[in-house]
Motif scaffolding. Structure first.
Motif, PDB file in Angstrom:
ATOM      1  N   SER A 103       0.832  -1.206   0.000  1.00 25.30           N
ATOM      2  CA  SER A 103       0.000   0.000   0.000  1.00 25.30           C
ATOM      3  C   SER A 103       0.867   1.256   0.000  1.00 25.30           C
ATOM      4  CB  SER A 103      -0.924   0.007   1.221  1.00 25.30           C
ATOM      5  OG  SER A 103      -1.866  -1.034   1.149  1.00 25.30           O
ATOM      6  N   PHE A 104       1.947   1.222   0.787  1.00 20.58           N
ATOM      7  CA  PHE A 104       2.840   2.390   0.852  1.00 20.58           C
ATOM      8  C   PHE A 104       3.467   2.669  -0.523  1.00 20.58           C
ATOM      9  CE2 PHE A 104       7.067   4.273   1.524  1.00 20.58           C
ATOM     10  CZ  PHE A 104       6.685   5.441   2.178  1.00 20.58           C
ATOM     11  N   LYS A 105       3.920   1.594  -1.193  1.00 24.06           N
ATOM     12  CA  LYS A 105       4.504   1.756  -2.528  1.00 24.06           C
ATOM     13  C   LYS A 105       3.465   2.309  -3.496  1.00 24.06           C
ATOM     14  CE  LYS A 105       7.891  -1.989  -2.067  1.00 24.06           C
ATOM     15  NZ  LYS A 105       8.303  -3.327  -2.556  1.00 24.06           N
ATOM     16  N   TYR A 106       2.229   1.782  -3.377  1.00 21.48           N
ATOM     17  CA  TYR A 106       1.157   2.241  -4.269  1.00 21.48           C
ATOM     18  C   TYR A 106       0.809   3.703  -3.996  1.00 21.48           C
ATOM     19  CZ  TYR A 106      -3.405   2.392  -6.587  1.00 21.48           C
ATOM     20  OH  TYR A 106      -4.458   2.726  -7.390  1.00 21.48           O
ATOM     21  N   MET A 107       0.730   4.066  -2.693  1.00 20.69           N
ATOM     22  CA  MET A 107       0.392   5.442  -2.320  1.00 20.69           C
ATOM     23  C   MET A 107       1.504   6.412  -2.707  1.00 20.69           C
ATOM     24  SD  MET A 107      -1.259   4.656   1.429  1.00 20.69           S
ATOM     25  CE  MET A 107      -1.837   6.314   1.788  1.00 20.69           C
ATOM     26  N   SER A 108       2.721   5.893  -2.845  1.00 23.14           N
ATOM     27  CA  SER A 108       3.861   6.758  -3.199  1.00 23.14           C
ATOM     28  C   SER A 108       4.015   6.922  -4.708  1.00 23.14           C
ATOM     29  CB  SER A 108       5.156   6.170  -2.622  1.00 23.14           C
ATOM     30  OG  SER A 108       5.071   6.054  -1.219  1.00 23.14           O
ATOM     31  N   SER A 109       3.351   6.062  -5.456  1.00 24.26           N
ATOM     32  CA  SER A 109       3.451   6.145  -6.917  1.00 24.26           C
ATOM     33  C   SER A 109       2.513   7.218  -7.459  1.00 24.26           C
ATOM     34  CB  SER A 109       3.093   4.791  -7.541  1.00 24.26           C
ATOM     35  OG  SER A 109       1.725   4.490  -7.332  1.00 24.26           O
ATOM     36  N   ASP A 110       2.818   7.706  -8.645  1.00 25.13           N
ATOM     37  CA  ASP A 110       1.992   8.745  -9.264  1.00 25.13           C
ATOM     38  C   ASP A 110       0.576   8.244  -9.524  1.00 25.13           C
ATOM     39  OD1 ASP A 110       4.082  10.510  -9.202  1.00 25.13           O
ATOM     40  OD2 ASP A 110       4.747  10.067 -11.247  1.00 25.13           O
ATOM     41  N   ILE A 111       0.480   7.014 -10.052  1.00 28.23           N
ATOM     42  CA  ILE A 111      -0.856   6.489 -10.354  1.00 28.23           C
ATOM     43  C   ILE A 111      -1.637   6.231  -9.077  1.00 28.23           C
ATOM     44  CG2 ILE A 111      -0.096   4.050 -10.405  1.00 28.23           C
ATOM     45  CD1 ILE A 111      -2.098   3.648 -12.713  1.00 28.23           C
ATOM     46  N   GLY A 112      -0.933   5.813  -7.995  1.00 27.08           N
ATOM     47  CA  GLY A 112      -1.596   5.576  -6.715  1.00 27.08           C
ATOM     48  C   GLY A 112      -2.148   6.857  -6.133  1.00 27.08           C
ATOM     49  N   LYS A 113      -1.331   7.917  -6.145  1.00 26.52           N
ATOM     50  CA  LYS A 113      -1.786   9.212  -5.631  1.00 26.52           C
ATOM     51  C   LYS A 113      -3.006   9.700  -6.393  1.00 26.52           C
ATOM     52  CE  LYS A 113       2.879  10.630  -4.278  1.00 26.52           C
ATOM     53  NZ  LYS A 113       4.006  11.543  -4.590  1.00 26.52           N
ATOM     54  N   GLU A 114      -2.962   9.526  -7.697  1.00 27.55           N
ATOM     55  CA  GLU A 114      -4.065   9.985  -8.546  1.00 27.55           C
ATOM     56  C   GLU A 114      -5.354   9.245  -8.204  1.00 27.55           C
ATOM     57  OE1 GLU A 114      -6.473  11.677 -11.391  1.00 27.55           O
ATOM     58  OE2 GLU A 114      -4.487  12.354 -10.723  1.00 27.55           O
ATOM     59  N   ARG A 115      -5.280   7.917  -8.089  1.00 24.21           N
ATOM     60  CA  ARG A 115      -6.486   7.125  -7.849  1.00 24.21           C
ATOM     61  C   ARG A 115      -7.004   7.263  -6.418  1.00 24.21           C
ATOM     62  NH1 ARG A 115      -4.929   1.506 -11.120  1.00 24.21           N
ATOM     63  NH2 ARG A 115      -5.087   2.431 -13.222  1.00 24.21           N
ATOM     64  N   ILE A 116      -6.099   7.413  -5.460  1.00 24.15           N
ATOM     65  CA  ILE A 116      -6.518   7.545  -4.058  1.00 24.15           C
ATOM     66  C   ILE A 116      -7.173   8.903  -3.813  1.00 24.15           C
ATOM     67  CG2 ILE A 116      -5.686   7.725  -1.671  1.00 24.15           C
ATOM     68  CD1 ILE A 116      -3.545   5.634  -2.436  1.00 24.15           C
ATOM     69  N   LEU A 117      -6.592   9.951  -4.363  1.00 23.79           N
ATOM     70  CA  LEU A 117      -7.150  11.291  -4.146  1.00 23.79           C
ATOM     71  C   LEU A 117      -8.338  11.581  -5.047  1.00 23.79           C
ATOM     72  CD1 LEU A 117      -3.876  13.393  -3.729  1.00 23.79           C
ATOM     73  CD2 LEU A 117      -5.474  12.662  -1.949  1.00 23.79           C
ATOM     74  N   ASN A 118      -8.528  10.761  -6.081  1.00 23.64           N
ATOM     75  CA  ASN A 118      -9.664  10.950  -6.985  1.00 23.64           C
ATOM     76  C   ASN A 118     -10.381   9.617  -7.212  1.00 23.64           C
ATOM     77  OD1 ASN A 118      -9.240  13.879  -7.968  1.00 23.64           O
ATOM     78  ND2 ASN A 118      -7.231  12.932  -8.299  1.00 23.64           N
ATOM     79  N   ARG A 121     -10.618  10.578   1.821  1.00 24.17           N
ATOM     80  CA  ARG A 121     -10.247   9.848   0.592  1.00 24.17           C
ATOM     81  C   ARG A 121      -9.207   8.766   0.903  1.00 24.17           C
ATOM     82  NH1 ARG A 121     -11.514  13.389  -4.273  1.00 24.17           N
ATOM     83  NH2 ARG A 121     -12.880  14.974  -3.371  1.00 24.17           N
ATOM     84  N   ILE A 122      -8.281   9.096   1.792  1.00 28.47           N
ATOM     85  CA  ILE A 122      -7.287   8.097   2.195  1.00 28.47           C
ATOM     86  C   ILE A 122      -7.959   6.973   2.981  1.00 28.47           C
ATOM     87  CG2 ILE A 122      -5.231   7.697   3.611  1.00 28.47           C
ATOM     88  CD1 ILE A 122      -4.349  10.551   2.908  1.00 28.47           C
ATOM     89  N   ASN A 123      -8.871   7.337   3.898  1.00 36.33           N
ATOM     90  CA  ASN A 123      -9.609   6.324   4.668  1.00 36.33           C
ATOM     91  C   ASN A 123     -10.451   5.450   3.749  1.00 36.33           C
ATOM     92  OD1 ASN A 123      -8.631   7.024   7.203  1.00 36.33           O
ATOM     93  ND2 ASN A 123     -10.244   8.544   7.554  1.00 36.33           N
ATOM     94  N   HIS A 124     -10.993   6.066   2.709  1.00 31.76           N
ATOM     95  CA  HIS A 124     -11.784   5.305   1.733  1.00 31.76           C
ATOM     96  C   HIS A 124     -10.909   4.250   1.053  1.00 31.76           C
ATOM     97  CE1 HIS A 124     -14.683   4.422  -1.425  1.00 31.76           C
ATOM     98  NE2 HIS A 124     -13.733   4.620  -2.318  1.00 31.76           N
ATOM     99  N   TYR A 125      -9.696   4.638   0.682  1.00 30.19           N
ATOM    100  CA  TYR A 125      -8.773   3.683   0.056  1.00 30.19           C
ATOM    101  C   TYR A 125      -8.420   2.554   1.030  1.00 30.19           C
ATOM    102  CZ  TYR A 125      -4.292   1.632  -1.187  1.00 30.19           C
ATOM    103  OH  TYR A 125      -3.285   0.730  -1.433  1.00 30.19           O
ATOM    104  N   ILE A 126      -8.145   2.925   2.291  1.00 27.18           N
ATOM    105  CA  ILE A 126      -7.788   1.916   3.296  1.00 27.18           C
ATOM    106  C   ILE A 126      -8.943   0.948   3.511  1.00 27.18           C
ATOM    107  CG2 ILE A 126      -7.220   1.569   5.739  1.00 27.18           C
ATOM    108  CD1 ILE A 126      -5.730   4.265   5.617  1.00 27.18           C
ATOM    109  N   ASN A 127     -10.168   1.484   3.587  1.00 25.01           N
ATOM    110  CA  ASN A 127     -11.345   0.619   3.764  1.00 25.01           C
ATOM    111  C   ASN A 127     -11.514  -0.337   2.591  1.00 25.01           C
ATOM    112  OD1 ASN A 127     -12.174   1.571   6.254  1.00 25.01           O
ATOM    113  ND2 ASN A 127     -13.367   3.241   5.381  1.00 25.01           N
ATOM    114  N   GLU A 128     -11.291   0.186   1.376  1.00 23.32           N
ATOM    115  CA  GLU A 128     -11.379  -0.663   0.192  1.00 23.32           C
ATOM    116  C   GLU A 128     -10.302  -1.747   0.220  1.00 23.32           C
ATOM    117  OE1 GLU A 128     -13.598  -0.577  -2.446  1.00 23.32           O
ATOM    118  OE2 GLU A 128     -14.731   0.763  -1.132  1.00 23.32           O
ATOM    119  N   LYS A 129      -9.129  -1.369   0.715  1.00 25.28           N
ATOM    120  CA  LYS A 129      -8.007  -2.304   0.778  1.00 25.28           C
ATOM    121  C   LYS A 129      -8.289  -3.445   1.754  1.00 25.28           C
ATOM    122  CE  LYS A 129      -3.703  -3.613   0.027  1.00 25.28           C
ATOM    123  NZ  LYS A 129      -3.255  -4.112  -1.291  1.00 25.28           N
TER     124      LYS A 129
END
Length: 460
Positions: free
Chosen positions: A379-394, A418-426
C-alpha cells in the motif's frame, strides 16, 4: 443468579467445593455470573436513541410514538434520560441523582386529545428542559408511561441528552449505555459531514469495550440502526461540473464513516430522510416506514433476550459442572495408584496441548503480522506512486480533488476521508478477506480439535 440458586449452603466446606468445581469447569465464571446477574436485574429492554444536539432525536421519537410529547430545540435543553414505556394510564416517575424515586404525575388524561397532549408535554418540559428550570438537571431519569402498543412487553424507548453539549450531559449518556439492548443513532448530515468527529465514535467505542468486558452480554451489534436526518440542508450547486451531486457524495461519505466506526452495521439499517417531512413528503415517509419495520424486528428479537441469553449460559455452565462432578465421582472410585497414574497422564496431556496451543497461536500471530506488513508495504509503494496518488485522491464517483473548494480545514478532512476510503477498500479486498477467513477457519478447526481432546480426558 446461579450463585444464589445453589451455591449458598449451610456448610462452608460444601460451598467452597462447589465454587471450586465451577471455577474448574469455567475459569472466572463467578465474575461472569455476577455481571450476568446484574444484567438480568435490568428488567427493561431499552432501545436507546442517541445523537448530537439538535440532530432530531426528539422528532424521531415523536414520529415513532405518533404523539408529540417532546419539543425539538436547536440548543442543548434535555438534561436527563427519558424512558418511554407502554402503560394504560399516564404515569410519570422521576429518579433523582440520589436514587430516590418520586411519582410526579398520574392522570386519566387522554393523550389522543389536543389538551391531553399539551398537558403531558408541559409536564415533561418542566421536568427535563434546562432552559425552563435549572432543577431539571437533578433528575437522573424520567420514566414516562403512556398508551403506546408499539412498545411491547418490557421494551422501552429511551431518549438521551444530546451529544456534544456539556460534559455532564454526555456523561449521562455514557452511564446509561450498559442498560441498552439496541441503539438508534440519529445523525445530522449538515453537521461535520454527518458524524461528530469526537463524541459519536467515542460512544461506539465505549459500547465495544463494554461488550469485551462482559457488561453487555445480550447486546447484538448487528441490530444497531442509523438514521441520517436533515437532508434538505444539502443543496446541489448548479455550477458544479462533477458527475455526482452533493447529496450522493454526502451519502457515500456518511455510509463510509458509519461502516468505518461500526463495521457490524447492516446495510439495510442505515436510513436517509428528513424527519420533519415524514407523512408530508413521499420519499421520507417511505423511508420512515422501512425504518419502522426494522425497528419492529429489533423489538421482537429483543423481547425476551435477557432471559434467553442468560438461561442458555446457565445451561452450558451447568453441563460443564455436571461433567466435572461426574469425572470427580469416577475418580474417587478408582484406587489411589490408578488416580495418580491417571492424574500424571492427564497432566502430561494438558502440558502437550498447552504447548501445542502456544505454538499454533504464535504461528497465527506471526502469519497475521507478516501479512499485514506485506499489505502495508504494498500500500505504501502504491500510495507513493503517481498512479496511486491519482487514484486515491480521486476515487471513482468522488469530486476531483483539484476542484474541491479550498477551505483549509475542510480540505484536510476531505483528503483524510479519501485516504480512509482507500484503506477501507483495501482491507475489504478479496485478497485480505480470503486470508483472514482462512485463518478464522483454521482457528475454529483447531478449537474443535482441542475441545475433542479435552472431552476425551473428561470421559476417561
Amino acid at each position: 443468579m446461579l450463585k444464589f440458586l445453589f451455591i449458598k449452603s449451610t456448610s462452608r466446606t460444601t460451598d467452597t467445593k462447589l465454587r471450586q468445581c465451577l471455577e474448574n469447569a469455567s475459569p472466572d465464571c463467578m465474575t461472569f455470573i455476577a455481571k450476568r446477574k446484574k444484567d438480568i436485574l435490568r428488567s427493561d429492554h431499552g432501545i436507546v436513541v442517541a445523537g448530537e444536539t439538535s440532530a432530531g432525536k426528539s422528532t424521531l421519537i415523536n414520529k415513532i410514538l405518533g404523539i408529540k410529547i417532546f419539543k425539538g430545540r436547536n440548543m442543548e435543553s434535555t438534561s436527563t434520560v427519558c424512558k418511554i414505556r407502554n402503560s394504560e394510564k399516564v404515569v410519570i416517575r422521576t429518579e433523582l441523582e440520589t436514587g430516590e424515586v418520586e411519582v410526579k404525575y398520574i392522570g386519566d388524561i387522554d393523550v389522543e386529545t389536543k389538551e391531553g397532549k399539551k398537558s403531558l408535554r408541559d409536564t415533561l418540559k418542566e421536568l427535563t428542559d434546562m432552559t425552563v428550570r435549572k432543577g431539571s438537571s437533578k433528575y437522573k431519569s424520567v420514566d414516562i408511561g403512556i398508551p403506546v402498543s408499539f412498545l411491547k412487553g418490557n421494551t422501552i424507548m429511551v431518549d438521551t441528552p444530546g451529544i456534544g453539549g456539556s460534559g455532564k450531559v454526555s456523561q449521562k449518556v455514557m452511564e446509561y449505555l450498559p442498560n441498552a439492548v439496541s441503539f438508534i443513532f440519529v445523525i445530522n448530515v449538515a453537521s461535520a459531514g454527518g458524524m461528530q468527529r469526537d463524541r459519536l465514535p467515542e460512544i461506539l467505542k465505549s459500547i465495544i469495550n463494554l461488550q469485551i468486558d462482559g457488561e453487555m452480554p445480550c447486546f447484538d451489534p448487528r441490530s444497531v440502526i442509523f438514521i441520517t436526518n436533515k437532508w434538505d440542508s444539502i443543496k446541489n450547486d448548479p455550477d458544479d461540473s462533477s458527475d455526482e451531486d452533493d447529496v450522493k457524495k454526502t451519502w457515500k461519505k456518511i455510509t463510509d464513516s458509519i461502516n468505518r466506526n461500526w463495521p457490524s452495521v447492516r446495510k439495510e439499517n442505515i436510513f436517509k430522510m428528513n424527519l420533519i417531512d415524514v407523512y408530508r413528503e413521499d420519499s421520507s415517509t417511505i423511508e420512515f416506514e422501512k425504518f419502522r419495520k426494522a425497528l419492529e424486528k429489533v423489538i421482537k428479537e429483543n423481547e425476551n433476550i435477557r432471559l434467553t441469553q442468560h438461561f442458555r449460559y446457565l445451561c452450558t455452565l451447568l453441563e460443564d459442572v455436571r461433567t466435572g462432578v461426574r469425572t470427580r465421582q469416577e475418580l474417587t472410585n478408582k484406587s489411589k495408584n490408578e488416580q495418580e497414574r491417571k492424574s500424571r497422564e492427564h497432566q502430561m496431556k494438558i502440558n502437550m496441548l498447552r504447548n501445542h496451543c502456544k505454538t499454533r497461536s504464535n504461528d497465527w500471530r506471526q502469519r497475521i503480522e507478516s501479512f499485514i506488513e506485506q499489505e502495508a508495504n504494498e500500500s505504501f509503494k502504491y500510495m507513493s506512486s503517481d498512479i496511486g496518488k491519482e487514484r486515491i485522491l480521486n476515487p471513482k464517483g468522488w469530486e476531483p480533488i483539484m476542484e474541491v473548494t479550498y477551505v483549509p480545514n475542510k480540505l484536510c478532512d476531505d483528503v483524510r476521508d479519501r485516504i480512509n476510503h482507500y484503506i477501507n477498500e483495501k482491507v475489504r479486498s478479496p485478497k485480505v478477506v480470503e486470508e483472514f477467513k482462512n485463518i478464522k477457519d483454521e482457528i475454529l478447526e483447531f478449537y474443535k480439535e482441542m475441545s475433542s481432546e479435552i472431552e476425551k480426558m473428561e470421559r476417561y
